[in-house]
Design a protein around this motif. Structure first.
Motif, PDB file in Angstrom:
ATOM      1  N   GLU A 418       0.814  -1.180   0.133  1.00 27.30           N
ATOM      2  CA  GLU A 418      -0.184   0.040   0.208  1.00 27.30           C
ATOM      3  C   GLU A 418       0.970   1.287   0.094  1.00 27.30           C
ATOM      4  OE1 GLU A 418      -2.619  -0.299   3.213  1.00 27.30           O
ATOM      5  OE2 GLU A 418      -4.058  -1.499   2.049  1.00 27.30           O
ATOM      6  N   THR A 419       2.096   1.036  -0.705  1.00 28.49           N
ATOM      7  CA  THR A 419       2.757   2.300  -0.772  1.00 28.49           C
ATOM      8  C   THR A 419       3.078   2.814  -2.046  1.00 28.49           C
ATOM      9  OG1 THR A 419       4.836   0.984  -0.921  1.00 28.49           O
ATOM     10  CG2 THR A 419       3.963   1.766   1.357  1.00 28.49           C
ATOM     11  N   VAL A 420       2.528   2.241  -3.158  1.00 27.94           N
ATOM     12  CA  VAL A 420       2.614   2.528  -4.487  1.00 27.94           C
ATOM     13  C   VAL A 420       1.318   2.217  -5.404  1.00 27.94           C
ATOM     14  CG1 VAL A 420       5.366   2.002  -4.601  1.00 27.94           C
ATOM     15  CG2 VAL A 420       3.426   0.242  -5.435  1.00 27.94           C
ATOM     16  N   SER A 421       1.267   3.128  -6.174  1.00 26.58           N
ATOM     17  CA  SER A 421      -0.015   3.312  -7.048  1.00 26.58           C
ATOM     18  C   SER A 421       0.238   2.442  -8.549  1.00 26.58           C
ATOM     19  CB  SER A 421      -0.212   4.660  -7.328  1.00 26.58           C
ATOM     20  OG  SER A 421      -0.510   5.447  -6.182  1.00 26.58           O
ATOM     21  N   ARG A 432      -1.257 -10.992 -13.951  1.00 28.42           N
ATOM     22  CA  ARG A 432      -1.010 -12.011 -14.996  1.00 28.42           C
ATOM     23  C   ARG A 432       0.237 -12.720 -15.026  1.00 28.42           C
ATOM     24  NH1 ARG A 432      -4.275  -8.684 -18.312  1.00 28.42           N
ATOM     25  NH2 ARG A 432      -2.269  -7.917 -19.473  1.00 28.42           N
ATOM     26  N   ARG A 433       1.146 -11.673 -14.768  1.00 31.66           N
ATOM     27  CA  ARG A 433       2.687 -12.399 -14.863  1.00 31.66           C
ATOM     28  C   ARG A 433       2.917 -13.325 -13.632  1.00 31.66           C
ATOM     29  NH1 ARG A 433       5.776  -6.765 -16.865  1.00 31.66           N
ATOM     30  NH2 ARG A 433       5.244  -7.060 -18.824  1.00 31.66           N
ATOM     31  N   GLY A 434       2.157 -13.029 -12.418  1.00 34.32           N
ATOM     32  CA  GLY A 434       2.163 -14.075 -11.398  1.00 34.32           C
ATOM     33  C   GLY A 434       3.492 -13.940 -10.552  1.00 34.32           C
ATOM     34  N   GLY A 435       4.167 -12.764 -10.345  1.00 35.51           N
ATOM     35  CA  GLY A 435       5.264 -12.487  -9.443  1.00 35.51           C
ATOM     36  C   GLY A 435       4.972 -12.553  -8.150  1.00 35.51           C
ATOM     37  N   LYS A 436       6.031 -12.714  -7.360  1.00 35.08           N
ATOM     38  CA  LYS A 436       5.822 -12.879  -5.824  1.00 35.08           C
ATOM     39  C   LYS A 436       5.370 -11.496  -5.359  1.00 35.08           C
ATOM     40  CE  LYS A 436       9.520 -16.286  -4.902  1.00 35.08           C
ATOM     41  NZ  LYS A 436      10.996 -16.470  -4.234  1.00 35.08           N
ATOM     42  N   SER A 437       5.947 -10.358  -5.955  1.00 37.02           N
ATOM     43  CA  SER A 437       5.164  -9.121  -5.533  1.00 37.02           C
ATOM     44  C   SER A 437       5.128  -8.265  -6.821  1.00 37.02           C
ATOM     45  CB  SER A 437       6.293  -8.248  -4.655  1.00 37.02           C
ATOM     46  OG  SER A 437       7.429  -8.038  -5.405  1.00 37.02           O
ATOM     47  N   LEU A 438       4.188  -7.403  -6.657  1.00 38.46           N
ATOM     48  CA  LEU A 438       3.764  -6.577  -7.682  1.00 38.46           C
ATOM     49  C   LEU A 438       4.886  -5.452  -8.170  1.00 38.46           C
ATOM     50  CD1 LEU A 438       0.127  -5.956  -6.900  1.00 38.46           C
ATOM     51  CD2 LEU A 438       0.919  -7.654  -8.709  1.00 38.46           C
ATOM     52  N   HIS A 439       5.812  -5.352  -7.404  1.00 42.13           N
ATOM     53  CA  HIS A 439       7.106  -4.285  -7.736  1.00 42.13           C
ATOM     54  C   HIS A 439       8.255  -4.858  -6.935  1.00 42.13           C
ATOM     55  CE1 HIS A 439       7.046  -1.328  -4.222  1.00 42.13           C
ATOM     56  NE2 HIS A 439       5.959  -1.922  -3.833  1.00 42.13           N
ATOM     57  N   ARG A 440       9.136  -4.582  -7.615  1.00 43.50           N
ATOM     58  CA  ARG A 440      10.691  -5.034  -6.751  1.00 43.50           C
ATOM     59  C   ARG A 440      10.807  -4.489  -5.439  1.00 43.50           C
ATOM     60  NH1 ARG A 440      14.876  -2.368 -11.054  1.00 43.50           N
ATOM     61  NH2 ARG A 440      14.197  -0.264 -10.896  1.00 43.50           N
ATOM     62  N   ILE A 444      10.545  -3.442   1.121  1.00 50.05           N
ATOM     63  CA  ILE A 444      11.279  -2.323   1.585  1.00 50.05           C
ATOM     64  C   ILE A 444      10.445  -1.162   1.824  1.00 50.05           C
ATOM     65  CG2 ILE A 444      13.251  -0.476   1.045  1.00 50.05           C
ATOM     66  CD1 ILE A 444      14.442  -2.462  -0.536  1.00 50.05           C
ATOM     67  N   SER A 445       9.298  -1.060   0.826  1.00 48.89           N
ATOM     68  CA  SER A 445       8.213  -0.092   1.148  1.00 48.89           C
ATOM     69  C   SER A 445       7.477  -0.319   2.327  1.00 48.89           C
ATOM     70  CB  SER A 445       7.566   0.195  -0.167  1.00 48.89           C
ATOM     71  OG  SER A 445       8.246   0.497  -1.116  1.00 48.89           O
ATOM     72  N   LEU A 446       7.310  -1.498   2.339  1.00 46.18           N
ATOM     73  CA  LEU A 446       6.307  -2.130   3.317  1.00 46.18           C
ATOM     74  C   LEU A 446       6.785  -1.772   4.880  1.00 46.18           C
ATOM     75  CD1 LEU A 446       3.701  -3.402   4.516  1.00 46.18           C
ATOM     76  CD2 LEU A 446       4.856  -5.636   4.273  1.00 46.18           C
ATOM     77  N   GLN A 447       8.342  -2.103   5.002  1.00 44.83           N
ATOM     78  CA  GLN A 447       9.054  -1.806   6.153  1.00 44.83           C
ATOM     79  C   GLN A 447       9.090  -0.151   6.488  1.00 44.83           C
ATOM     80  OE1 GLN A 447      12.998  -3.120   6.041  1.00 44.83           O
ATOM     81  NE2 GLN A 447      13.445  -2.292   8.143  1.00 44.83           N
ATOM     82  N   GLU A 448       9.169   0.673   5.205  1.00 44.16           N
ATOM     83  CA  GLU A 448       9.176   1.889   5.665  1.00 44.16           C
ATOM     84  C   GLU A 448       7.791   2.594   6.084  1.00 44.16           C
ATOM     85  OE1 GLU A 448      11.923   4.644   5.005  1.00 44.16           O
ATOM     86  OE2 GLU A 448      12.918   2.859   5.428  1.00 44.16           O
ATOM     87  N   LYS A 449       6.875   1.960   5.613  1.00 42.45           N
ATOM     88  CA  LYS A 449       5.402   2.242   5.817  1.00 42.45           C
ATOM     89  C   LYS A 449       5.070   1.927   7.389  1.00 42.45           C
ATOM     90  CE  LYS A 449       0.427   1.997   5.046  1.00 42.45           C
ATOM     91  NZ  LYS A 449      -0.503   1.148   4.505  1.00 42.45           N
TER      92      LYS A 449
END
Length: 734
Positions: A418-421, A432-440, A444-449
């Motif tokens: 919940e830190t990027v749009s 659709r790409r099914g990665g572990k996270s939606l951005h790389r 880190i962003s979650l920890q900062e939040k």
């Protein structure tokens, strides 16, 4: 021997022709002796000397020490002023500084002295038109004599004696006649300059004559002021005139053009020296225009005496000292460099309705100029926090995540951190790409939040524009207009952008951010105290019997509340600059009459200096903080019975707030008026608490509430009326 005795004892031989002329013209011999002793001296024909004094012109032969002739001067003084009334002020030259070796060394110093070493440059424009011969200035032999005397004494002699000026403070002098003549150029402030100004008093050097044309002098002044681009040099312009200009032109516009290059760095004083009724509208317009471009400018019209003129010149010298103080680094004592990469627009220039060439645009899809981040301030963390970027993390398209009017399900935040749009298209592609996270950088962003370093906050847009010409300039900051953009059009509230007025040797992004840290920190603390202050105002009715609750709330609801603006810092990238990343502090533009209500030097709006200088400890009830009032009430209510009406509360001496009649309210704007009905200890009359008292009460409140550890002062902003009829003080930069 008396002054008259000394004058009468001076040797003056009389010839037959001279005596006859005196008898014809009713001139006494002592008048000639006074003229020779005090008069304006100039060369005459055949090696003779002409003296003018007290309405008498006297031709003297220095070889025979005899009078040649005498006659009445056409520049005679009025009966109420001039040399007929008072003796001129005589200043002694410093003859020891006429030594040839001193003068030679000084000239060598002038040629090698680099302009970057100047600390100040004063340009003095002196009217030497024919009317400056008038003998109507008490303490001077004529108008021009009064000006040169005051400059020598008050602009050079006194500062040298007080050691507030030195050789690094240079002076240029322009004489205003039919043309402009630079008679002194880049002269160091020393005793040699003092002697030169003393010499200018005599008509041997230069006699007033002809017209006084403003425009050539203003053009010469502009050349002199702009010749040195050293941004550590304070500037001043002094313009003397005894009447309206002899030429025609847009003098105010010319003054505005000069000031727009320097702004607050330039101090200006226009002095109109003439009889009552003289037209000085042109000088007034020039001052108004200078003020409109940010200069510290004033117009003064002294009475026809030397002391009044001296006061105005001393005032300009003080303004120059103030400019130097503003430019001085408090920690190091070194002069700071004023930014020279700025232009200025006139005060009250209408807001642009659309983008023009004056605006720098930072757009998301620009490779050269764009917004990198927007920062807010967290009071609890006491640090900057980054606002969640509203642009899609993949395609940089502006999303509608924080747009309350947008339809649901279009764009969204990353569900993991919940830190990027994301725009809807990029989100679906990422899923659709099914990665572990939606951005790389999700983890880190979650920890900062979680640490509170990233916050969600609505911002109109990440496309912005900053207007290049500044419209405001303070001692520390310059102010530009700032707008949010959508598809190249202005949206959202009008904002202001604040930057340092001074050049920084280190342009790193971190140091630029640190520059705004103190502003954000101070404003956040002030905002917290404002919340507490407003809460105390809201609680006042609770200290009264319940049957009076509605009535008391009506009264207290009229008290303005206090709010401090919430600034943000926009980090932009501009690849056209040497240091592409820099930060701009922004906040909403205040609408209304901008005022300063107090400062950190004891100024209180509406309070005279003489009142501030007195000991007002026993009469400072206007700034008694409301918390103390409430506490006193609370103790009173616990300890004694409460009467059934408000008059009874006052009569019982319980320290209660007594309600007064609305018809008895004093509409005076004065903040401190000792004679008015001020709420005394133990008796607080709500109707006597005026809107103007609230800012001072707040400052006192912060001092008490912080247990004397701080006081929020330098309150400046506007008093605005809200849609519900209540009023609010909006403050910034305390």
């Amino acid at each position: 021997m008396s002054e008259i005795g000394l004058t009468a004892a001076s040797v003056l031989h009389s010839a037959t022709h001279g005596r006859e002329r005196r008898l014809e013209r009713n001139i006494e011999k002592i008048d000639l002796q006074r003229a020779r002793r005090y008069g304006m001296k100039e060369a005459a024909r055949h090696g003779r000397v002409k003296y003018t004094y007290g309405g008498i012109c006297f031709i003297y032969d220095p070889e025979t020490k005899s009078e040649v002739t005498s006659y009445q001067s056409s520049d005679v003084s009025m009966e109420s002023s001039g040399t007929k009334v008072s003796k001129p002020i005589i200043l002694s030259r410093k003859d020891e500084y006429d030594d040839i070796s001193i003068l030679t060394n000084r000239e060598m110093h002038k040629t090698t002295f680099k302009k970057k070493s100047w600390t100040s440059h004063s340009v003095l424009i002196v009217d030497m038109s024919g009317s400056m011969r008038r003998d109507d200035v008490n303490g001077a032999r004529c108008r021009s004599d009064g000006v040169w005397m005051a400059l020598a004494r008050d602009y050079v002699k006194k500062p040298l004696e007080m050691k507030t000026r030195s050789k690094t403070d240079v002076v240029s002098v322009i004489v205003m006649k039919d043309e402009a003549y630079v008679v002194m150029k880049y002269e160091p402030t020393d005793w040699v300059l003092y002697n030169k100004l003393i010499d200018m008093r005599e008509w041997n050097e230069l006699k007033p004559s002809g017209p006084g044309n403003y425009m050539p002098s203003l053009e010469k002044a502009e050349l002199l002021l702009t010749r040195n681009l050293n941004s550590k040099c304070a500037l001043s312009l002094l313009f003397f005139s005894d009447g309206k200009p002899s030429d025609r032109g847009d003098f105010a516009g010319k003054m505005g053009n000069v000031v727009s290059k320097f702004g607050r760095r330039l101090s200006i004083a226009c002095i109109g020296m003439a009889e009552v009724g003289e037209d000085f509208s042109t000088l007034n317009k020039m001052v108004t225009e200078a003020q409109a471009f940010g200069a510290v400018a004033s117009f003064g019209k002294p009475s026809l005496d030397a002391d009044s003129l001296s006061n105005l010149i001393t005032s300009l010298a003080s303004s120059l000292t103030t400019s130097l103080a503003e430019m001085t680094n408090i920690e190091t004592g070194a002069l700071r460099k004023i930014r020279m990469d700025i232009t200025r627009e006139k005060v009250d220039t209408p807001d642009d309705l659309f983008l023009t060439s004056d605006w720098i645009v930072f757009e998301t899809f620009s490779c050269k100029q764009f917004v990198a981040n927007i920062w807010s301030w967290d009071y609890k963390l006491n640090n900057f926090v980054r606002i969640v970027d509203h642009r899609c993390v993949h395609c940089w398209k502006m999303t509608t995540v924080f747009d309350k009017k947008a339809e649901n399900g279009q764009d969204l935040l990353c569900p993991d951190c919940e830190t990027v749009s994301f725009c809807l298209s990029c989100y679906q592609t990422a899923v659709r790409r099914g990665g572990k996270s939606l951005h790389r950088n999700c983890s880190i962003s979650l920890q900062e939040k979680r640490l509170g370093n990233i916050v969600c906050k609505e911002v109109p847009s990440f496309d912005v524009a900053v207007k290049q010409p500044i419209f405001g300039e303070g001692a520390e900051r310059i102010v530009r207009k700032f707008r949010y953009l959508e598809n190249g059009k202005f949206i959202g509230p009008i904002m202001v952008a604040k930057e340092s007025r001074f050049r920084s040797n280190d342009g790193t992004n971190k140091q630029q951010l640190d520059y705004h840290r103190e502003f954000m920190h101070t404003q956040a603390i002030s905002a917290e105290y404002a919340k507490k202050f407003n809460e105390v105002l809201d609680e006042i009715p609770s200290h009264f019997p319940s049957e009076y609750d509605h009535h008391i709330r009506q009264k207290t609801s009229k008290f303005p509340r206090i709010e401090f603006l919430q600034p943000m810092v926009v980090e932009v990238i501009d690849h056209s600059k040497e240091n592409p990343s820099y930060n701009i502090l922004i906040e909403p533009m205040l609408e209304g009459t901008y005022e300063k209500f107090n400062d950190n030097k004891g100024m209180v709006r509406g309070q005279a200096q003489s009142v501030r200088d007195k000991d007002l400890v026993s009469k400072e009830h206007i700034v008694d903080d409301v918390t103390n009032v409430s506490n006193e009430l609370e103790k009173s209510f616990h300890n004694q019975a409460i009467s059934s009406n408000l008059e009874g509360l006052a009569d019982s001496g319980l320290g209660a707030i007594q309600e007064g009649s609305e018809d008895e309210e004093d509409e005076s704007d004065d903040l401190i008026e000792i004679e008015q009905s001020i709420p005394m200890e133990g008796s607080y009359i709500l109707s006597n608490i005026k809107k103007e008292h609230i800012p001072q009460s707040f400052s006192h409140f912060t001092y008490q509430k912080s247990k004397t550890s701080l006081m929020v002062v330098d309150l400046q902003g506007v008093l605005c009326e809200k849609s519900d009829g209540t009023t609010l003080y909006q403050f910034t930069d305390p």
